[in-house]
Scaffold this motif. Structure first.
Motif, PDB file in Angstrom:
ATOM      1  N   LEU A  94      -1.193   0.654  11.722  1.00  0.00           N
ATOM      2  CA  LEU A  94      -2.211   1.537  11.142  1.00  0.00           C
ATOM      3  C   LEU A  94      -3.377   0.754  10.564  1.00  0.00           C
ATOM      4  O   LEU A  94      -3.194  -0.331  10.013  1.00  0.00           O
ATOM      5  N   GLU A  95      -4.545   1.350  10.653  1.00  0.00           N
ATOM      6  CA  GLU A  95      -5.727   0.883   9.928  1.00  0.00           C
ATOM      7  C   GLU A  95      -5.887   1.809   8.736  1.00  0.00           C
ATOM      8  O   GLU A  95      -5.503   2.984   8.803  1.00  0.00           O
ATOM      9  N   ALA A  96      -6.449   1.297   7.644  1.00  0.00           N
ATOM     10  CA  ALA A  96      -6.596   2.129   6.453  1.00  0.00           C
ATOM     11  C   ALA A  96      -7.754   1.667   5.590  1.00  0.00           C
ATOM     12  O   ALA A  96      -8.184   0.517   5.658  1.00  0.00           O
ATOM     13  N   GLU A 115      -1.701  -6.624   6.236  1.00  0.00           N
ATOM     14  CA  GLU A 115      -0.253  -6.397   6.207  1.00  0.00           C
ATOM     15  C   GLU A 115       0.099  -5.015   6.751  1.00  0.00           C
ATOM     16  O   GLU A 115       1.068  -4.865   7.488  1.00  0.00           O
ATOM     17  N   LEU A 116      -0.674  -3.998   6.388  1.00  0.00           N
ATOM     18  CA  LEU A 116      -0.420  -2.655   6.905  1.00  0.00           C
ATOM     19  C   LEU A 116      -0.551  -2.636   8.424  1.00  0.00           C
ATOM     20  O   LEU A 116       0.298  -2.086   9.130  1.00  0.00           O
ATOM     21  N   ARG A 117      -1.602  -3.255   8.938  1.00  0.00           N
ATOM     22  CA  ARG A 117      -1.820  -3.313  10.388  1.00  0.00           C
ATOM     23  C   ARG A 117      -0.690  -4.090  11.068  1.00  0.00           C
ATOM     24  O   ARG A 117      -0.157  -3.660  12.090  1.00  0.00           O
ATOM     25  N   GLU A 118      -0.299  -5.237  10.507  1.00  0.00           N
ATOM     26  CA  GLU A 118       0.763  -6.042  11.114  1.00  0.00           C
ATOM     27  C   GLU A 118       2.103  -5.315  11.125  1.00  0.00           C
ATOM     28  O   GLU A 118       2.866  -5.421  12.077  1.00  0.00           O
ATOM     29  N   THR A 178      -6.653   5.536   8.520  1.00  0.00           N
ATOM     30  CA  THR A 178      -7.835   5.910   9.302  1.00  0.00           C
ATOM     31  C   THR A 178      -7.570   5.809  10.795  1.00  0.00           C
ATOM     32  O   THR A 178      -8.485   5.942  11.591  1.00  0.00           O
ATOM     33  N   SER A 179      -6.306   5.570  11.176  1.00  0.00           N
ATOM     34  CA  SER A 179      -5.945   5.469  12.590  1.00  0.00           C
ATOM     35  C   SER A 179      -4.736   6.355  12.860  1.00  0.00           C
ATOM     36  O   SER A 179      -4.137   6.891  11.934  1.00  0.00           O
ATOM     37  N   PRO A 180      -4.367   6.494  14.116  1.00  0.00           N
ATOM     38  CA  PRO A 180      -3.260   7.386  14.474  1.00  0.00           C
ATOM     39  C   PRO A 180      -1.933   7.009  13.816  1.00  0.00           C
ATOM     40  O   PRO A 180      -1.779   5.933  13.264  1.00  0.00           O
ATOM     41  N   VAL A 221       0.823  -1.202   0.000  1.00  0.00           N
ATOM     42  CA  VAL A 221       0.000   0.000   0.000  1.00  0.00           C
ATOM     43  C   VAL A 221       0.860   1.256   0.000  1.00  0.00           C
ATOM     44  O   VAL A 221       1.917   1.307   0.625  1.00  0.00           O
ATOM     45  N   CYS A 222       0.375   2.263  -0.721  1.00  0.00           N
ATOM     46  CA  CYS A 222       0.941   3.613  -0.696  1.00  0.00           C
ATOM     47  C   CYS A 222       0.031   4.422   0.213  1.00  0.00           C
ATOM     48  O   CYS A 222      -1.127   4.679  -0.130  1.00  0.00           O
ATOM     49  N   VAL A 223       0.551   4.784   1.381  1.00  0.00           N
ATOM     50  CA  VAL A 223      -0.228   5.543   2.356  1.00  0.00           C
ATOM     51  C   VAL A 223       0.398   6.928   2.489  1.00  0.00           C
ATOM     52  O   VAL A 223       1.418   7.085   3.149  1.00  0.00           O
ATOM     53  N   PRO A 224      -0.192   7.934   1.828  1.00  0.00           N
ATOM     54  CA  PRO A 224       0.339   9.290   1.984  1.00  0.00           C
ATOM     55  C   PRO A 224      -0.303   9.985   3.174  1.00  0.00           C
ATOM     56  O   PRO A 224      -1.426   9.664   3.569  1.00  0.00           O
ATOM     57  N   ARG A 225       0.420  10.917   3.739  1.00  0.00           N
ATOM     58  CA  ARG A 225      -0.130  11.803   4.769  1.00  0.00           C
ATOM     59  C   ARG A 225       0.555  13.150   4.559  1.00  0.00           C
ATOM     60  O   ARG A 225       1.732  13.295   4.849  1.00  0.00           O
ATOM     61  N   GLY A 226      -0.191  14.104   3.994  1.00  0.00           N
ATOM     62  CA  GLY A 226       0.403  15.398   3.660  1.00  0.00           C
ATOM     63  C   GLY A 226       1.482  15.210   2.607  1.00  0.00           C
ATOM     64  O   GLY A 226       1.241  14.597   1.577  1.00  0.00           O
TER      65      GLY A 226
END
Length: 178
Positions: free
Chosen positions: A57-59, A50-53, A88-90, A9-14
């Motif tokens: 993070l949750e997404a 996989e992201l959570r593990e 969707t999580s901290p 996953v590509c998870v951008p933040r700002g």
């Protein structure tokens, strides 16, 4: 040998993108969070798991962004499917040391079984950092292009991106692509 399917996953933040740092034999390299598909699991379920593990993070996992393969001369075949995602999580925290669990606010899950022991660091990187880091598979430029397009452009099909490990740290039948 059957091809192995890996989701990421590509998870951008700002102006930052989430990567995980792996270590092998004292060598550090970076990947998008992700891993292998398990029997009976959808691609999106695997990407979330996989992201959570790996990061805690949750997404929400969105559209497919990149497809690439790593077909090594020895016969190993890895198919990488990269999705856009929105956390969707901290924020994740730094990776705990091997055998330790993290429990601070914003840190990865306290359950050490939820953290891949190969992960040494979870980091938000800038575009410039992304392009400068050693990334496996070597898809940083394609990820940056998808990021520049807001992960809304056409799916990029990169073909075989396998390259031999330039440092010679692995055996002849292994690859630098994870």
């Amino acid at each position: 040998m059957e091809p192995r399917v890996r989701v990421a996953v590509c998870v951008p933040r700002g102006d930052r993108l989430l990567l995980v740092g792996h270590g092998k034999g004292g060598h550090r390299y970076w990947l998008l969070p992700g891993g292998g598909l398990e029997r009976g699991e959808t691609l999106v379920e695997a990407a979330r798991r996989e992201l959570r593990e790996e990061t805690g993070l949750e997404a929400e996992v969105g559209r497919l962004t990149l497809v690439c393969e790593a077909i090594e001369p020895g016969g190993r075949h890895l198919v990488n499917l990269v999705f856009a995602a929105r956390a969707t999580s901290p924020e994740p925290g730094p990776a705990p040391p091997p055998g330790a669990s993290a429990g601070a606010a914003g840190a990865p899950p306290a359950d050490p079984g939820l953290r891949d022991p190969a992960i040494e660091e979870v980091r938000w990187v800038t575009r410039e950092e992304l392009l400068a880091l050693e990334m496996h598979p070597p898809i940083a430029a394609a990820v940056a292009a998808a990021w520049d397009a807001g992960f809304a452009g056409e799916v990029q099909v990169l073909g075989n991106v396998w390259v031999p490990d330039p440092g010679g740290r692995e055996g002849p039948e292994q690859t630098a692509v994870r």
